[in-house]
Write a protein that holds these residues in place. Structure first.
Motif, PDB file in Angstrom:
ATOM      1  N   VAL A  54     -12.531 -17.334  21.576  1.00 30.63           N
ATOM      2  CA  VAL A  54     -12.218 -18.610  22.232  1.00 30.63           C
ATOM      3  C   VAL A  54     -12.971 -19.761  21.560  1.00 30.63           C
ATOM      4  CG1 VAL A  54     -12.391 -19.914  24.383  1.00 30.63           C
ATOM      5  CG2 VAL A  54     -11.684 -17.519  24.440  1.00 30.63           C
ATOM      6  N   ILE A  55     -14.238 -19.541  21.254  1.00 29.34           N
ATOM      7  CA  ILE A  55     -15.034 -20.584  20.603  1.00 29.34           C
ATOM      8  C   ILE A  55     -14.438 -20.945  19.250  1.00 29.34           C
ATOM      9  CG2 ILE A  55     -17.267 -21.047  19.514  1.00 29.34           C
ATOM     10  CD1 ILE A  55     -18.544 -19.438  21.823  1.00 29.34           C
ATOM     11  N   ASN A  56     -13.957 -19.954  18.523  1.00 30.63           N
ATOM     12  CA  ASN A  56     -13.406 -20.214  17.195  1.00 30.63           C
ATOM     13  C   ASN A  56     -12.008 -20.812  17.228  1.00 30.63           C
ATOM     14  OD1 ASN A  56     -15.073 -19.181  14.687  1.00 30.63           O
ATOM     15  ND2 ASN A  56     -15.564 -17.836  16.400  1.00 30.63           N
ATOM     16  N   THR A  57     -11.379 -20.867  18.395  1.00 31.36           N
ATOM     17  CA  THR A  57     -10.099 -21.579  18.471  1.00 31.36           C
ATOM     18  C   THR A  57     -10.302 -23.090  18.388  1.00 31.36           C
ATOM     19  OG1 THR A  57     -10.123 -21.697  20.904  1.00 31.36           O
ATOM     20  CG2 THR A  57      -9.078 -19.767  19.894  1.00 31.36           C
ATOM     21  N   ALA A 195      -3.210 -23.850  27.219  1.00 35.17           N
ATOM     22  CA  ALA A 195      -2.070 -23.831  26.299  1.00 35.17           C
ATOM     23  C   ALA A 195      -2.542 -23.657  24.858  1.00 35.17           C
ATOM     24  CB  ALA A 195      -1.268 -25.121  26.452  1.00 35.17           C
ATOM     25  N   TRP A 196      -3.666 -24.306  24.508  1.00 39.33           N
ATOM     26  CA  TRP A 196      -4.195 -24.161  23.153  1.00 39.33           C
ATOM     27  C   TRP A 196      -4.712 -22.744  22.899  1.00 39.33           C
ATOM     28  CZ3 TRP A 196      -3.871 -26.319  18.616  1.00 39.33           C
ATOM     29  CH2 TRP A 196      -4.814 -26.019  17.641  1.00 39.33           C
ATOM     30  N   ILE A 197      -5.448 -22.199  23.854  1.00 37.19           N
ATOM     31  CA  ILE A 197      -5.942 -20.827  23.706  1.00 37.19           C
ATOM     32  C   ILE A 197      -4.773 -19.861  23.573  1.00 37.19           C
ATOM     33  CG2 ILE A 197      -7.203 -18.957  24.854  1.00 37.19           C
ATOM     34  CD1 ILE A 197      -8.970 -21.084  26.137  1.00 37.19           C
ATOM     35  N   SER A 198      -3.700 -20.116  24.305  1.00 38.09           N
ATOM     36  CA  SER A 198      -2.518 -19.258  24.216  1.00 38.09           C
ATOM     37  C   SER A 198      -1.902 -19.289  22.822  1.00 38.09           C
ATOM     38  CB  SER A 198      -1.486 -19.713  25.260  1.00 38.09           C
ATOM     39  OG  SER A 198      -0.306 -18.941  25.171  1.00 38.09           O
ATOM     40  N   ILE A 199      -1.937 -20.472  22.196  1.00 40.52           N
ATOM     41  CA  ILE A 199      -1.406 -20.600  20.845  1.00 40.52           C
ATOM     42  C   ILE A 199      -2.258 -19.828  19.838  1.00 40.52           C
ATOM     43  CG2 ILE A 199      -1.060 -22.226  18.926  1.00 40.52           C
ATOM     44  CD1 ILE A 199      -0.245 -24.318  20.977  1.00 40.52           C
ATOM     45  N   LYS A 200      -3.576 -19.877  20.013  1.00 39.16           N
ATOM     46  CA  LYS A 200      -4.497 -19.403  18.984  1.00 39.16           C
ATOM     47  C   LYS A 200      -4.976 -17.969  19.177  1.00 39.16           C
ATOM     48  CE  LYS A 200      -6.173 -21.642  16.153  1.00 39.16           C
ATOM     49  NZ  LYS A 200      -5.822 -21.810  14.727  1.00 39.16           N
ATOM     50  N   SER A 364      -3.460 -34.038  10.566  1.00 37.78           N
ATOM     51  CA  SER A 364      -2.306 -33.130  10.434  1.00 37.78           C
ATOM     52  C   SER A 364      -2.548 -32.099   9.348  1.00 37.78           C
ATOM     53  CB  SER A 364      -1.038 -33.939  10.123  1.00 37.78           C
ATOM     54  OG  SER A 364      -0.783 -34.884  11.129  1.00 37.78           O
ATOM     55  N   TRP A 365      -3.136 -32.525   8.241  1.00 40.08           N
ATOM     56  CA  TRP A 365      -3.412 -31.597   7.141  1.00 40.08           C
ATOM     57  C   TRP A 365      -4.413 -30.527   7.564  1.00 40.08           C
ATOM     58  CZ3 TRP A 365      -7.983 -30.706   4.307  1.00 40.08           C
ATOM     59  CH2 TRP A 365      -7.814 -29.911   3.176  1.00 40.08           C
ATOM     60  N   VAL A 366      -5.469 -30.937   8.299  1.00 38.19           N
ATOM     61  CA  VAL A 366      -6.469 -29.977   8.762  1.00 38.19           C
ATOM     62  C   VAL A 366      -5.831 -28.920   9.663  1.00 38.19           C
ATOM     63  CG1 VAL A 366      -8.486 -29.710  10.256  1.00 38.19           C
ATOM     64  CG2 VAL A 366      -8.451 -31.505   8.525  1.00 38.19           C
ATOM     65  N   TYR A 367      -4.996 -29.349  10.586  1.00 38.43           N
ATOM     66  CA  TYR A 367      -4.366 -28.383  11.487  1.00 38.43           C
ATOM     67  C   TYR A 367      -3.407 -27.461  10.738  1.00 38.43           C
ATOM     68  CZ  TYR A 367      -6.282 -30.218  15.807  1.00 38.43           C
ATOM     69  OH  TYR A 367      -7.140 -30.560  16.819  1.00 38.43           O
ATOM     70  N   LYS A 368      -2.755 -27.992   9.722  1.00 34.91           N
ATOM     71  CA  LYS A 368      -1.873 -27.147   8.922  1.00 34.91           C
ATOM     72  C   LYS A 368      -2.667 -26.072   8.189  1.00 34.91           C
ATOM     73  CE  LYS A 368       1.518 -27.283   5.175  1.00 34.91           C
ATOM     74  NZ  LYS A 368       2.237 -28.133   4.191  1.00 34.91           N
ATOM     75  N   VAL A 369      -3.794 -26.462   7.594  1.00 33.09           N
ATOM     76  CA  VAL A 369      -4.620 -25.514   6.849  1.00 33.09           C
ATOM     77  C   VAL A 369      -5.218 -24.457   7.771  1.00 33.09           C
ATOM     78  CG1 VAL A 369      -6.756 -25.288   5.511  1.00 33.09           C
ATOM     79  CG2 VAL A 369      -5.147 -27.138   5.001  1.00 33.09           C
ATOM     80  N   LEU A 370      -5.643 -24.858   8.956  1.00 31.78           N
ATOM     81  CA  LEU A 370      -6.333 -23.954   9.881  1.00 31.78           C
ATOM     82  C   LEU A 370      -5.392 -23.271  10.855  1.00 31.78           C
ATOM     83  CD1 LEU A 370      -9.446 -26.186  10.680  1.00 31.78           C
ATOM     84  CD2 LEU A 370      -9.320 -24.253   9.110  1.00 31.78           C
ATOM     85  N   TRP A 371      -4.093 -23.395  10.658  1.00 31.99           N
ATOM     86  CA  TRP A 371      -3.149 -22.824  11.608  1.00 31.99           C
ATOM     87  C   TRP A 371      -3.182 -21.296  11.557  1.00 31.99           C
ATOM     88  CZ3 TRP A 371      -1.456 -25.319  15.510  1.00 31.99           C
ATOM     89  CH2 TRP A 371      -0.424 -24.796  16.294  1.00 31.99           C
ATOM     90  N   GLY A 372      -2.926 -20.685  12.682  1.00 35.96           N
ATOM     91  CA  GLY A 372      -2.896 -19.232  12.762  1.00 35.96           C
ATOM     92  C   GLY A 372      -3.724 -18.721  13.921  1.00 35.96           C
ATOM     93  N   LYS A 373      -3.565 -17.437  14.205  1.00 37.21           N
ATOM     94  CA  LYS A 373      -4.256 -16.807  15.321  1.00 37.21           C
ATOM     95  C   LYS A 373      -5.705 -16.470  14.959  1.00 37.21           C
ATOM     96  CE  LYS A 373      -0.594 -16.218  18.118  1.00 37.21           C
ATOM     97  NZ  LYS A 373      -0.504 -16.694  19.525  1.00 37.21           N
TER      98      LYS A 373
END
Length: 386
Positions: A54-57, A195-200, A364-373
């Motif tokens: 959770v912390i790393n999300t 909702a964010w935790i659910s995504i990650k 936007s670029w940061v979120y794209k790079v860090l996207w994923g579970k």
């Protein structure tokens, strides 16, 4: 012709009122899910590995998200100096509580895993909870008190004064309507945090977050409707009497203000603003159903729309008031009476046009790079930030 004369002072004031709203909404959405995730940490994660998940999300993105808070504070300081002076002097202890809680967040992230002791880590988990819950609550309490009016007055030099002992400035904020607004804020941010935790995340953490977010979303809807009814029938609004200089000097004492009617009168005068509470309720309903159905991206978007609608439903009915005074209505701060100079607003607008798109682009670029579970396997093998 001087360049800043291309835009009139009254237009620049409205533009910066809109931009201030955008910055506050941006903070509520982007840093809001960080605060919501931290509030949920002790409840949706049972083991040490799950809590690290959770912390790393939020760990890699929370600092960038807090830029919205800095931008909002900077905009208030530069574009609305009377608002900065009045609000920060009156809400001093509340701001101190928020900052003290926010300081726990980076310290908790950095120090939590430095020792193997379960007691040590558990204590920092609760510190992170405080760092999420307290700001979410106090920000909502502040909004509730803005709707009611702050107990300040201005002397002939426009210096703000709050009668009574210093501690009463904080205790007076904790009135029933202010606390109700605080609970709306907490439940709303817990909803988007879930909702964010659910995504990650995946597995049990994801399921617990979806369940907790569903409950928080339902509570947010109920409490928001209750706050709306209370605002309609239990909170007296503020109105400017007679003509006023929209292009005039920033001097609140030049305006005649009375307390009468309800903020809901604005909905009768400008029916189009009903779209704001409609978006708030529909967005939160969409988030609740999305969490129950296990949808991810669309659920977060629905929650963000809900937050956008809820905050807009406060600012739009209050226009042109920014911070009314409950004990000296003529000292109330409005869009027309509390701004910086014509030149300052224009220069700031040029800077905003240049730098805000840059901020949005790198975010936007940061979120794209860090996207994923984020998975327990990754954090236990050391492939994580915290």
């Amino acid at each position: 012709m001087i360049l800043h004369d291309l835009l009139s002072l009254d237009l620049l004031r409205v533009i910066w009122w809109v931009l201030l709203g955008v910055l506050l909404i941006g903070f509520a959405i982007m840093d809001g899910f960080d605060l919501g995730a931290a509030t949920l940490l002790p409840f949706v994660a049972k083991t040490d590995a799950e809590r690290r998940v959770v912390i790393n999300t939020v760990g890699p993105v929370w600092e960038g998200n807090q830029v919205w808070l800095i931008l909002g504070g900077g905009a208030i300081f530069a574009a609305w100096p009377p608002l900065y002076a009045v609000s920060f002097s009156g809400f001093y202890l509340a701001v101190f509580a928020i900052l003290a809680a926010l300081i726990l967040r980076p310290v908790g992230f950095k120090y939590r895993s430095k020792r193997e002791s379960q007691t040590w880590r558990r204590n920092w988990d609760w510190a992170l909870f405080v760092g999420g819950f307290v700001p979410a609550l106090v920000f909502g309490v502040a909004v509730g008190n803005v709707l009611q009016g702050a107990p300040f007055q201005l002397n002939e030099f426009q210096m703000p004064m709050y009668p009574g002992p210093f501690y009463w400035k904080f205790l007076a904020l904790l009135n029933p309507f202010g606390l109700l607004a605080g609970l709306v804020s907490v439940t709303m941010l817990v909803m988007i945090g879930a909702a964010w935790i659910s995504i990650k995340t995946t597995g049990d953490v994801q399921k617990r977050a979806q369940k907790a977010g569903t409950v928080a979303g339902i509570l947010a809807i109920v409490l928001y409707i209750l706050a709306g009814v209370w605002m309609a029938y239990g909170i007296t609004a503020y109105k400017i009497v007679g003509d006023f200089p929209a292009n005039g000097p920033s001097n609140p004492l030049l305006f005649d203000v009375v307390r009468e009617g309800s903020w809901m009168d604005s909905y009768a005068a400008r029916p189009w603003i009903w779209i704001a509470p409609a978006l708030g309720i529909l967005g939160m309903i969409g988030a609740v159903f999305g969490l129950r159905a296990g949808r991810e991206g669309t659920t977060w978007i629905s929650a963000a729309i809900g937050i956008f609608g809820v905050i807009s439903s406060v600012g739009l009915p209050m226009f042109p008031f920014i911070l009314p005074s409950s004990i000296q209505p003529n000292a109330s701060l409005t869009v027309w009476s509390a701004s910086s100079s014509h030149l300052t607003l224009f220069v700031m607008l040029v800077c905003a046009v240049i730098f805000v798109p840059i901020i949005l682009a790198y975010t936007s670029w940061v979120y794209k790079v860090l996207w994923g579970k984020v998975t327990a396997e990754e954090v236990t093998k050391g492939h994580s930030y915290y």
